[in-house]
Design a protein around this motif. Structure first.
Motif, short mmCIF file in Angstrom:
data_model
loop_
_atom_site.label_atom_id
_atom_site.label_comp_id
_atom_site.label_asym_id
_atom_site.label_seq_id
_atom_site.Cartn_x
_atom_site.Cartn_y
_atom_site.Cartn_z
N ASN A 166 0.79 -1.24 0.00
CA ASN A 166 0.00 0.00 0.00
C ASN A 166 0.81 1.28 0.00
OD1 ASN A 166 0.97 -0.10 2.60
ND2 ASN A 166 -1.01 0.09 3.61
N LEU A 167 2.13 1.19 -0.14
CA LEU A 167 2.94 2.41 -0.07
C LEU A 167 2.62 3.38 -1.19
CD1 LEU A 167 5.51 2.45 -2.30
CD2 LEU A 167 6.37 0.69 -0.79
N ARG A 171 2.16 7.38 -0.80
CA ARG A 171 3.04 8.28 -1.55
C ARG A 171 2.22 9.24 -2.40
NH1 ARG A 171 8.04 6.64 -5.61
NH2 ARG A 171 9.09 8.66 -5.46
N ALA A 172 1.17 8.73 -3.05
CA ALA A 172 0.32 9.56 -3.87
C ALA A 172 -0.41 10.62 -3.04
CB ALA A 172 -0.70 8.70 -4.62
N ALA A 173 -0.65 10.32 -1.77
CA ALA A 173 -1.34 11.26 -0.89
C ALA A 173 -0.42 12.34 -0.34
CB ALA A 173 -1.99 10.50 0.26
N GLY A 174 0.88 12.20 -0.58
CA GLY A 174 1.80 13.24 -0.13
C GLY A 174 2.83 12.80 0.89
N ALA A 175 2.85 11.52 1.24
CA ALA A 175 3.88 11.05 2.17
C ALA A 175 5.25 11.15 1.50
CB ALA A 175 3.60 9.62 2.58
N PHE A 176 6.20 11.73 2.21
CA PHE A 176 7.56 11.84 1.67
C PHE A 176 8.28 10.51 1.77
CE2 PHE A 176 12.11 12.41 2.50
CZ PHE A 176 12.50 13.09 1.35
N GLY A 177 8.07 9.81 2.88
CA GLY A 177 8.74 8.55 3.10
C GLY A 177 7.91 7.63 3.97
N ILE A 178 8.44 6.46 4.24
CA ILE A 178 7.75 5.50 5.09
C ILE A 178 8.72 4.84 6.05
CG2 ILE A 178 5.97 5.01 3.35
CD1 ILE A 178 7.49 2.40 2.71
N GLY A 179 8.18 4.32 7.12
CA GLY A 179 8.94 3.49 8.04
C GLY A 179 8.27 2.13 8.10
N VAL A 180 9.05 1.06 8.02
CA VAL A 180 8.49 -0.29 7.95
C VAL A 180 9.13 -1.16 9.02
CG1 VAL A 180 8.06 -2.28 6.49
CG2 VAL A 180 8.14 0.00 5.48
N GLU A 199 14.19 -6.08 -0.71
CA GLU A 199 14.19 -5.93 -2.17
C GLU A 199 12.78 -5.73 -2.70
OE1 GLU A 199 16.17 -9.37 -3.64
OE2 GLU A 199 18.18 -8.65 -3.09
N GLU A 200 11.81 -6.45 -2.14
CA GLU A 200 10.42 -6.30 -2.55
C GLU A 200 9.92 -4.89 -2.23
OE1 GLU A 200 6.01 -8.28 -1.62
OE2 GLU A 200 7.73 -8.77 -0.38
N LEU A 201 10.31 -4.39 -1.08
CA LEU A 201 9.88 -3.06 -0.64
C LEU A 201 10.47 -1.97 -1.54
CD1 LEU A 201 8.18 -1.80 1.63
CD2 LEU A 201 10.25 -1.74 3.03
N ASN A 206 10.03 1.99 -6.03
CA ASN A 206 10.48 2.46 -7.34
C ASN A 206 9.38 2.39 -8.40
OD1 ASN A 206 13.03 2.99 -6.34
ND2 ASN A 206 13.86 1.00 -6.92
N ALA A 207 8.45 1.46 -8.21
CA ALA A 207 7.36 1.31 -9.16
C ALA A 207 6.22 2.28 -8.91
CB ALA A 207 6.82 -0.12 -9.13
N SER A 208 6.21 2.89 -7.73
CA SER A 208 5.13 3.82 -7.38
C SER A 208 5.47 5.22 -7.91
CB SER A 208 4.93 3.87 -5.87
OG SER A 208 6.04 4.47 -5.23
N GLU A 209 4.47 6.07 -7.93
CA GLU A 209 4.66 7.45 -8.37
C GLU A 209 4.18 8.41 -7.30
OE1 GLU A 209 2.81 8.17 -12.08
OE2 GLU A 209 3.94 6.62 -13.16
#
Length: 210
Positions: A166-167, A171-180, A199-201, A206-209
């Protein structure tokens, strides 16, 4: 290495939260993360030996990754973090005293907030990066809404319930980064397991915009 240095070197703004990690495995796990492309690593202070784990990671990958401490809820934790060479602090809350001491020690600040009041209190204490925690409670729509009132230079990191699946939404909503955390590392995971999950993360990021 500091957060900005890691980002400038091309690392995605993904922080690995290694709650419960043991000191003996710290170097191997940190190396696996860095090789998979994650170069922001947090060891929460409610782990068995957070200071020892942070020190071991800095020795192993400190020239390639920013290593910090999480659950920094007292000035004493901030002092310990600085003493072992950590470069950033993460907290689940906003405590101006803790932020002030962390800033004095030269640590990057990443305090946790949930409400606008907490966000602006953190900003007033010198924070630029803000951790929305727990991110999954209010969801990505909340990030979009609160970004409208925060200073443009502030960066919101979504933490808690955010992962590869769901990242892109956050990201599309405006999150700059994430913590997992748990979906990337849990006590008992070996370096190979963490590497595959990392690697999956990174691939999902990289695939998200934005």
């Amino acid at each position: 290495m500091r957060i900005e240095e890691a980002l400038a070197a091309g690392a995605p703004p993904i922080a690995a939260i290694l709650r419960g990690i043991g000191t003996a495995e710290s170097a191997a796990i940190a190396q696996a993360l860095v090789e998979a492309g994650i170069r922001l690593i947090e060891v929460p202070f409610n782990s068995p030996d957070a200071a020892g784990s942070i020190a071991a990671m800095i020795e192993a990958v400190g020239d390639r990754a920013a290593i910090g401490g999480g659950t920094v809820v007292t000035p004493a934790f901030a002092e310990t973090l600085a003493q072992v060479g950590g470069t950033f602090m993460v907290s689940p809350n906003v405590d101006p005293q803790v932020l002030s001491r962390s800033s004095e020690l030269g640590l990057d600040l990443l305090p946790g907030f949930l409400t606008p009041t907490e966000a602006f209190t953190a900003i007033g204490a010198g924070a630029r990066d803000l951790k929305l925690f727990p991110g999954s409670v209010l969801g990505s729509a909340y990030i979009k809404a609160i970004r409208d009132v925060l200073p443009t230079e502030c960066r919101v990191w979504a933490v808690g319930g955010v992962g590869a699946a769901n990242l892109a939404e956050y990201r599309a909503a405006g999150a700059f980064g994430i913590g997992v955390g748990g979906s990337l590392y849990k006590p008992g995971y070996d370096a190979d397991t963490v590497s595959a999950k990392a690697e999956e993360l990174v691939a999902a990021w990289n695939a998200s915009e934005a």
